[in-house]
Design an enzyme around this catalytic site. Structure first.
Site, PDB file in Angstrom:
ATOM      1  N   THR A 164      42.375 -22.319 -55.912  1.00 59.43           N
ATOM      2  CA  THR A 164      41.539 -21.787 -56.984  1.00 59.43           C
ATOM      3  C   THR A 164      42.145 -21.781 -58.383  1.00 59.43           C
ATOM      4  OG1 THR A 164      40.704 -20.214 -55.354  1.00 59.43           O
ATOM      5  CG2 THR A 164      39.962 -19.919 -57.597  1.00 59.43           C
ATOM      6  N   ARG A 206      32.892 -22.618 -44.256  1.00 58.93           N
ATOM      7  CA  ARG A 206      33.333 -21.333 -44.817  1.00 58.93           C
ATOM      8  C   ARG A 206      33.210 -21.364 -46.342  1.00 58.93           C
ATOM      9  NH1 ARG A 206      37.581 -19.852 -48.705  1.00 58.93           N
ATOM     10  NH2 ARG A 206      38.362 -17.803 -48.147  1.00 58.93           N
ATOM     11  N   THR A 234      41.796 -15.306 -57.899  1.00 57.40           N
ATOM     12  CA  THR A 234      42.336 -16.310 -56.992  1.00 57.40           C
ATOM     13  C   THR A 234      42.964 -15.534 -55.839  1.00 57.40           C
ATOM     14  OG1 THR A 234      44.459 -16.355 -58.174  1.00 57.40           O
ATOM     15  CG2 THR A 234      42.831 -17.982 -58.830  1.00 57.40           C
ATOM     16  N   GLY A 235      43.158 -16.200 -54.714  1.00 59.03           N
ATOM     17  CA  GLY A 235      43.749 -15.512 -53.570  1.00 59.03           C
ATOM     18  C   GLY A 235      42.756 -15.401 -52.435  1.00 59.03           C
ATOM     19  N   SER A 246      44.986 -27.030 -54.999  1.00 55.15           N
ATOM     20  CA  SER A 246      44.154 -25.842 -54.774  1.00 55.15           C
ATOM     21  C   SER A 246      42.750 -26.009 -55.323  1.00 55.15           C
ATOM     22  CB  SER A 246      44.812 -24.624 -55.421  1.00 55.15           C
ATOM     23  OG  SER A 246      44.663 -24.638 -56.815  1.00 55.15           O
ATOM     24  N   THR A 270      37.417 -24.089 -56.872  1.00 52.35           N
ATOM     25  CA  THR A 270      38.423 -24.053 -55.809  1.00 52.35           C
ATOM     26  C   THR A 270      38.141 -25.048 -54.709  1.00 52.35           C
ATOM     27  OG1 THR A 270      39.589 -22.558 -54.319  1.00 52.35           O
ATOM     28  CG2 THR A 270      37.209 -22.342 -54.386  1.00 52.35           C
TER      29      THR A 270
HETATM   30  N1  GLY Z   1      39.803 -17.468 -53.578  1.00 50.45           N
HETATM   31  C1  GLY Z   1      39.534 -18.702 -53.005  1.00 50.45           C
HETATM   32  C2  GLY Z   1      39.030 -18.632 -51.636  1.00 50.45           C
HETATM   33  O1  GLY Z   1      39.351 -17.723 -50.884  1.00 50.45           O
HETATM   34  O2  GLY Z   1      38.282 -19.518 -51.262  1.00 50.45           O
END
Ligand code: GLY
Length: 377
Positions: free
Chosen positions: A225, A253, A276-277, A98, A243
């Site tokens: 993340t 993105r 995170t998420g 991650s 992340t």
């Molecule tokens: N929280 C990490 C992301 O959406 O890139």
């Protein structure tokens, strides 16, 4: 290094670091008069909190990220330096898919990394996004903070900056595992859906979630993340988020992690929050800023975080993001601490977060908004 922090070292560093006296009214003001200002000595119990990968990965060593950060911090390191050294363990560990080296790549199979950091006492910040070829984006984010007048560098410019700062540029940050998982994802994406951008986007997302259901990717690692925040015995607060972002994202993105107020927010007088998420849900609501503002208005860390999760839930109305039963299809966690050293982890669905105090590192349950993830539909 033992997991538990050496008691004697802790007591010594804590005593040495008793905070400069703060002034607050310790007595009720006599009617019509002003409260006498009394000098009160305040000590903060130091703590480092993080997403749970901060208490899992060791990059071949014998301590996890939160323990490393905590030990450095109570040993007198600058708080942000300590936190970044902690998350570097995850960034460099190829087993953590991650973050950093071995993070899951974008839709083209290229690992693009995001990171931000904030220094409470110095009131400075830095970030990088879509950074390719550097295993430790958190160190580049810190270099942006320390060496430029800017807060966020992206893409080629971020890489050029890193090169100029002396960071080695790797040709590919994939590991065998991340490349294999990317190929599996490509295999699953139905080419028919390329005809319709909305269906294509849904198909790509669903193929990723199916890989989560098939046990190939951990639910909490689909969005990637690590966030890590700390408060020293002197009450200095800092935070860092780093992340590889959403697995299989469209190239270019950027998620919430590098954006101040979204993936991280620190106010040295109030507290810190990081996430995170699903970054898009967080970007729409600038939740880390909201959480710190909630604490500024007097809320405890847990309440401040739950309030933000409720706002995110209320602002999620697109059917593709909701289960048939109405709950969000995604996960989002916040790691929060305030200037008193109180802390909490909150999440949409049950998950863990990492903490290190003088008791040593541990994984604790986040306070969930919902007790269970919905059945998939
Ligand atoms: N929280 C990490 C992301 O959406 O890139």
């Amino acid at each position: 290094m033992p997991n538990r922090v050496n008691r004697r070292e802790f007591v010594l560093s804590g005593a040495a670091a008793v905070v400069a006296a703060t002034v607050h009214p310790a007595a009720q003001a006599p009617s019509g008069g002003q409260a006498p200002a009394v000098m009160v000595r305040k000590t903060v119990k130091p703590v480092v909190i993080a997403s749970n990968n901060g208490n899992i990965y060791k990059n071949g060593g014998d301590v996890t990220g939160v323990a490393k950060a905590f030990n450095l911090m109570i040993g007198g390191s600058d708080v942000l330096d300590a936190l970044v050294a902690g998350v570097n363990l995850c960034e460099l560990d190829p087993l953590d898919t991650s973050v950093g080296f071995g993070g899951l790549p974008n839709a083209d199979g290229v690992v693009q990394l995001d990171s931000s950091c904030m220094h409470g006492p110095k009131k400075r910040a830095g970030g990088v996004a879509c950074l390719e070829g550097v295993k430790t984006p958190s160190l580049v984010a810190k270099a942006v903070m320390e060496n430029t007048d800017h807060h966020l560098l992206v893409g080629r410019g971020a890489q050029e900056f890193a090169r100029n700062m002396g960071f080695p540029i790797e040709t590919d940050l994939n590991t065998e595992r991340s490349r294999t998982l990317w190929l599996e994802w490509k295999r699953r994406v139905d080419p028919d859906h390329y005809l319709d951008p909305i269906k294509r986007s849904a198909a790509c997302y669903d193929a990723g979630l199916q890989m989560v259901r098939d046990g190939l990717i951990e639910f909490d690692h689909f969005w990637g993340t690590i966030n890590c925040d700390g408060i020293s015995p002197k009450g200095e607060i800092c935070g860092v988020t780093t992340t590889s972002g959403l697995a299989w994202k469209i190239p270019g993105r950027i998620g919430d992690s590098p954006v101040l107020g979204a993936g991280l927010y620190v106010d040295g007088d109030i507290g810190a929050a990081g996430s995170t998420g699903r970054g898009e849900a967080n970007l729409y609501n600038l939740s880390s800023f909201l959480i710190v503002e909630n604490m500024r208005r007097g809320m405890a860390p847990k309440d401040a975080g739950m309030e933000a999760l409720k706002r995110i839930r209320a602002n999620t109305i697109e059917q593709r993001l909701l289960a048939k039963t109405g709950e969000p299809k995604f996960q989002l966690q916040f790691y929060i601490l305030n200037a008193k050293g109180e802390f909490a982890g909150v999440s949409i669905y049950p998950s863990k977060y990492a903490v290190c105090t003088e008791q040593g590192p541990q994984s604790l349950d986040c306070e969930p908004l919902y007790p269970n993830r919905p059945a998939q539909d």
